[in-house]
Design an enzyme around this catalytic site. Structure first.
Site, short mmCIF file in Angstrom:
data_model
loop_
_atom_site.label_atom_id
_atom_site.label_comp_id
_atom_site.label_asym_id
_atom_site.label_seq_id
_atom_site.Cartn_x
_atom_site.Cartn_y
_atom_site.Cartn_z
N LYS A 100 0.84 -1.21 0.00
CA LYS A 100 0.00 0.00 0.00
C LYS A 100 0.87 1.25 0.00
O LYS A 100 0.63 2.19 -0.75
CB LYS A 100 -0.91 0.02 1.24
N CYS A 189 -12.19 0.36 16.88
CA CYS A 189 -10.85 -0.07 16.51
C CYS A 189 -9.98 -0.40 17.72
O CYS A 189 -9.37 -1.45 17.77
CB CYS A 189 -10.22 1.03 15.66
N MET A 190 -9.90 0.53 18.70
CA MET A 190 -8.96 0.28 19.79
C MET A 190 -9.45 0.74 21.16
O MET A 190 -8.67 0.89 22.07
CB MET A 190 -7.58 0.88 19.50
N MET A 357 -6.96 -6.21 16.47
CA MET A 357 -8.41 -6.29 16.43
C MET A 357 -8.98 -7.61 16.95
O MET A 357 -10.11 -7.65 17.41
CB MET A 357 -8.93 -6.04 15.02
N GLY A 394 -4.90 0.19 14.43
CA GLY A 394 -5.34 0.02 13.06
C GLY A 394 -5.15 1.25 12.21
O GLY A 394 -4.77 1.15 11.05
N GLN A 395 -5.43 2.43 12.78
CA GLN A 395 -5.41 3.63 11.95
C GLN A 395 -4.20 4.50 12.27
O GLN A 395 -3.67 4.49 13.38
CB GLN A 395 -6.71 4.42 12.17
#
Lengths: 767, 223
Positions: A100, A189-190, A357, A394-395
């Site tokens: 990516k 997410c977290m 996750m 995740g982000q």
């Protein structure tokens, strides 16, 4: 020339018939040598010239747009276009990226960018001016606040906004408008990781760092698939194993992931039962004398599930329920494997756990998080290089931008809690707002927010830089809700959320605005503005500053540029244990990220917290968990309860969802990149051969996946990936919204929804 | 020593012997009227002089030069030749470091490339590849001997991904990774580098800068 010829003539005449070495010969040799060196020089010049002729590219330090690894990149720009992106060799990722990141040069050139504000008129989104769009947004928000109070509006943000943007939104809504309805994608997410760390250490954010990977002997990867989701970190683990043949990688996952393929041990628990694995490992450690008694005596305290103080005796009694031989059937992992891995974990020189996750997006997410931390505390696998519990994010900016700025409905900046009166009072003072401006009740968490929207309690929603129209669980229900509310969406492309919006505001993309990202290991990195946003697109910060002014909060939101906001926020941190007041804009511009705490401009930043070297650990002490007043970390005795979506005869299989390496989140960016779109399959569900056999389903067939929440039809891939009884699907395909099948049960403490264990049935629908 | 080094030495030595012979005995051959018996043939003195002169002044020196050139071009492929310049010491030291995880060191440990490791990856395919590698080496030589360079050195131009793909493409571990297929066109045309995910190939520039923890170890003379 004449002279030379004359001389040559003279000497040739004089040399006739003799064999002596003449001046003429000397000249010949000299000119031959001259020619040769001229030729050599020319050849060299040509070679240099050929390289110099290559078009000039200017290189700029930045950070990858996508995941929470937060890889440093070098962006090559020519003629105001990104021509190449390489890993930054001097950043923590040592020049490594994933596919990516390598395809980032395509991102800013993609067609289909939103370039003008859009307002829904007669069901259709029509172009409008900024003035028109923003005055509509402001009037609708003002009306809702005036008529139904501040809790009639809400902000739904993202771990993809820059820190300056999340901070400003949080301040505007909580201290300006006066609602705690500030939540966002990080709840999905977290949230469990954040609550878990806070319960264990008294402060959120991990104690260790990526650098621990270079020192660990055992990697315990549970509920994580870093080979796909945090690829450069997994590459670093493999490098560690190549350097030291004694290093072992343990992977706990109900699916045979790419991570499992490269691991030394793969333990596939029954989905939803892995808390049994953690506690039974603790039981083995206790029985085999693998607890670090000295560490426990000095630095650990125990709490029962009811929150009462306890001791080792209570722990021993509690662990009686987790004898490996008693739990192995329910867990789906043999007692022999439990014992082996428990021993490996506790007895190694340095064990590093990494999870994401698979532990966070669970109804028992907080229990899993506190218990994995507990394993490290009990075995003393913490506070040394390589020994640390590390939650992966995740982000890109979920940690720095959302957890640290307190942009969730129950928290305030730098670890303060809404529920604590003194925390609210302190923030009101620091922000210069009247006492009592910040509401005493926590606001609505993500799932509750969309339920309140459904009930009409929340009338206006500002959704920034994220795509709940595709990422929420029980999606069909909440998409209906999104359709009812006055929904404002800022984004760079049309998404599953913009199609439900009443106002769409075009925003600036990566490199088109300036701001700070904070990744999983407390490292803050600056992304500079290198490109102009297309059309009329604006940064989310500009939009927030404009909205604040229109809502009458110009006195509160005085910092209007990224660096002004940063300075305000940075100096605010000095009043907390997060203190990063030493991270000036200039330092961030020069450094390849800095890790907090970093309390002064000469402080190098802190790699490992709670040990000597951390500025908040008193001099002379080796370890101090200063997040709790007693200086100890807490082991919470949380029993295993099966709260997952129940598996029964009607819904006999478990659906688990996740990512694949090429696609990121809901695919709004990655799925537009031609190479990725062509190279990844469209939405489908993966099933084990054994299940396919029993159900008479063939590879590639169309199937209907039905849960208590919804159904979807699509192709099935029969593989050896998920363990029998388990299905897997990814959520990047906007044309195949798997989340409408996923349950919306939430963890009782973190309120994070469970995306990993939804009971489903599957049947063939092929003709 | 390589075959061509021996040939160079042999032919060069013979040139010297014949040259000396020509100097010492040449004048007497020219004055001689009787033929000189050389094995089965008899040659006049002048013919003998011309024959020896041909070999000593023309044929053997050309052969010596040729052999020396081949030796130089072949020898330049060796790791030792690269290590002849101190700016390359970090690359060579890292290559041989079993604890290093650079791409170079990993390839060395794997033993898939045995000998001439630098040249193996830094030359393209076929005659053109060899030629451009030599020219690049020549460019390095000019810069090094004239001192027109700055440390730590950086690679100019781009590493040719074909050097990676020549061996890796089509292998099972390579083909099993979907990302390789996603990237295949860009890897083939060189707009995406393999080192993006698998690099760095050598110690980074910061590690090759005085003051870095790795600097001392990398700057040892590897020879």
């Amino acid at each position: 020339m004449d002279e030379e010829q004359g001389e040559a003539g003279d000497s040739s005449g004089g040399a006739e018939g003799t064999t002596s070495f003449s001046r003429r010969d000397a000249l010949r040799i000299a000119s031959a040598l001259g020619l040769v060196s001229l030729g050599g020089g020319a050849a060299w010049a040509l070679l240099e010239g050929e390289l110099a002729h290559q078009p000039a590219v200017s290189w700029h330090k930045s950070v990858c747009r996508y995941c929470g690894t937060g890889c440093g990149v070098q962006v090559g720009i020519r003629d105001k276009q990104v021509v190449e992106v390489r890993g930054d060799e001097d950043a923590h990722n040592r020049g490594k990226l994933c596919i990516k990141g390598s395809l980032l040069p395509v991102l800013n050139t993609l067609p289909g960018r939103l370039t003008t504000p859009l307002i829904r008129k007669d069901g259709k989104l029509e172009p409008a001016s900024w003035e028109e769009a923003m005055s509509l947004v402001a009037s609708r928000f003002s009306a809702a606040i005036r008529e139904d109070g501040p809790n009639a509006v809400a902000f739904y943000g993202s771990g993809q906004l820059y820190t300056e943007e999340s901070y400003t939104a949080n301040k505007l809504f909580k201290a300006g408008i006066g609602t705690n309805n500030v939540d966002g994608n990080p709840r999905l997410c977290m949230a469990s990781a954040a609550v878990g760390y806070t319960r264990v250490f008294g402060k959120d954010e991990p104690p260790g760092a990526y650098e621990d990977i270079d020192h660990a002997k055992v990697f315990f990867l549970a509920g994580a698939n870093p080979a796909e989701c945090h690829q450069p970190l997994f590459e670093r683990m493999l490098a560690r194993r190549r350097a030291d043949p004694e290093v072992r990688i343990v992977c706990v996952d109900p699916r045979r992931t790419m991570t499992a393929e490269y691991s030394d041990f793969h333990l596939a628990p029954r989905p939803g039962a892995d808390l049994l694995l953690l506690w039974s490992m603790a039981k083995v450690m206790l029985d085999e004398g693998l607890f670090d008694d000295k560490f426990i005596a000095e630095h650990v305290a125990f709490r029962t599930n009811e929150g009462k103080a306890a001791g080792l005796e209570e722990l021993a009694a509690f662990l009686e329920d987790f004898v490996p031989e008693d739990v192995e059937v329910q867990l789906g992992i043999s007692s022999a494997q439990i014992r082996e891995v428990a021993h490996l974990f506790a007895a190694s020189d340095a064990t590093m756990s990494l999870w994401t996750m698979g532990f966070n997006q669970r109804v028992d997410g907080v229990a899993l998080n506190t218990t994995i931390n507990a394993l490290h505390l009990l075995s003393g696998q913490i506070g040394r290089p390589g020994a640390t519990p590390m939650s992966l994010t995740g982000q890109a900016n979920a940690c720095g931008g959302v957890r640290d700025t307190g942009s969730l409905s129950h928290i305030l900046p730098h670890g303060r809690m809404i529920a604590k009166a003194e925390d609210r009072a302190e923030m009101e003072k620091l922000w210069g707002v009247p006492e009592g401006r910040i509401q005493a009740q926590p606001g609505l968490h993500a799932v509750a927010l969309f339920q309140a929207i459904e009930e009409g309690k929340v009338r206006c929603l500002l959704n920034m830089c994220t795509n709940p129209g595709q990422s929420l669980p029980n999606l069909a229900r909440y998409r209906d809700a999104m359709d009812k509310v006055f929904l404002v969406v800022t984004d760079v492309f049309e998404t599953a959320s913009t199609e439900l919006a009443d106002v769409v505001l075009p925003s600036a993309l990566w490199l088109e605005k300036e701001g700070v990202y904070g990744q999983s290991e407390r490292r803050y990195q600056l992304l500079e503005k290198l490109l102009d946003a297309p059309g009329q697109a604006r940064s989310d910060l500009e939009i927030l500053v404009d909205l604040a002014a229109r809502l009458g909060h110009e006195q509160l939101i005085t910092a209007k540029t990224p660096s002004a906001v940063w300075d305000e926020y940075r100096l605010l941190s000095a009043h907390s244990k997060y203190d990063f007041s030493g991270m000036t804009r200039e330092r961030l511009r020069a450094a390849h990220g800095l890790q907090w705490p970093c309390p002064s401009e000469t402080h190098p930043g802190t790699v490992r917290r709670y040990i000597a070297g951390d500025p908040f650990v008193p001099k002379g002490q080796e370890v101090r968990f200063y997040g709790h007043p007693d200086g100890r970390a807490y082991v919470h005795l949380v029993p295993y309860e099966d709260r997952s979506d129940p598996v029964d005869a009607d819904f006999p299989l478990v659906l688990t969802t996740g990512r694949i390496v090429e696609q990121w989140h809901t695919g709004t960016m990655t799925d537009r990149i031609p190479e990725i779109r062509q190279g990844t399959p469209r939405g489908h569900v993966e099933m084990h051969f054994a299940d396919a056999d029993v159900l008479g389903i063939r590879d590639g067939e169309q199937v209907r996946v039905q849960s208590r929440y919804g159904a979807i039809e699509g192709p099935v891939r029969v593989t050896r990936g998920p363990r029998p009884g388990t299905l897997f699907a990814s959520f990047y395909d906007a044309k195949w919204l798997i989340n409408q099948v996923v349950c919306d049960r939430v963890d009782p403490l973190s309120k994070q929804p469970d995306f990993k264990t939804t009971a489903v049935s599957v049947r063939s629908v092929s003709a | 020593m390589s075959l061509f080094a021996w040939v160079t030495l042999g032919v060069g030595g013979l040139t010297l012997v014949l040259g000396l012979l020509l100097l010492i005995r040449g004048p007497s051959w020219l004055k001689r009227t009787r033929p000189i018996q050389l094995g089965v043939v008899a040659l006049s003195g002048v013919a003998t002089y011309k024959l020896v002169a041909f070999f000593a002044i023309a044929a053997l020196p050309v052969a010596t030069l040729g052999a020396a050139h081949v030796e130089l071009l072949e020898g330049a492929k060796s790791v030792e030749a690269c290590a002849g310049c101190h700016v390359m010491w970090p690359m060579v030291n890292d290559l041989h470091d079993p604890a290093s995880d650079s791409l170079a060191a990993r390839h060395f440990k794997n033993r898939y490339i045995q000998g001439e490791e630098c040249y193996h990856c830094h030359s393209g395919y076929g005659f053109n590849g060899a030629l451009s590698a030599k020219l690049e080496g020549y460019r390095h030589l000019v810069r090094y001997t004239t001192g027109i360079y700055q440390e730590p050195i950086r690679m100019r131009g781009k590493f040719d991904t074909a050097s990676c793909l020549n061996c890796h493409e089509g292998t099972r571990p390579f083909e099993a990774i979907n990302s390789h297929h996603v990237a295949s066109e860009r890897l083939a045309e060189g707009t995406m580098s393999c080192t993006n995910c698998h690099g760095p190939a050598h110690p980074t520039r910061s590690e090759r800068t005085p003051g870095d923890a790795h600097y001392q170890g990398l700057m040892r003379d590897p020879l």
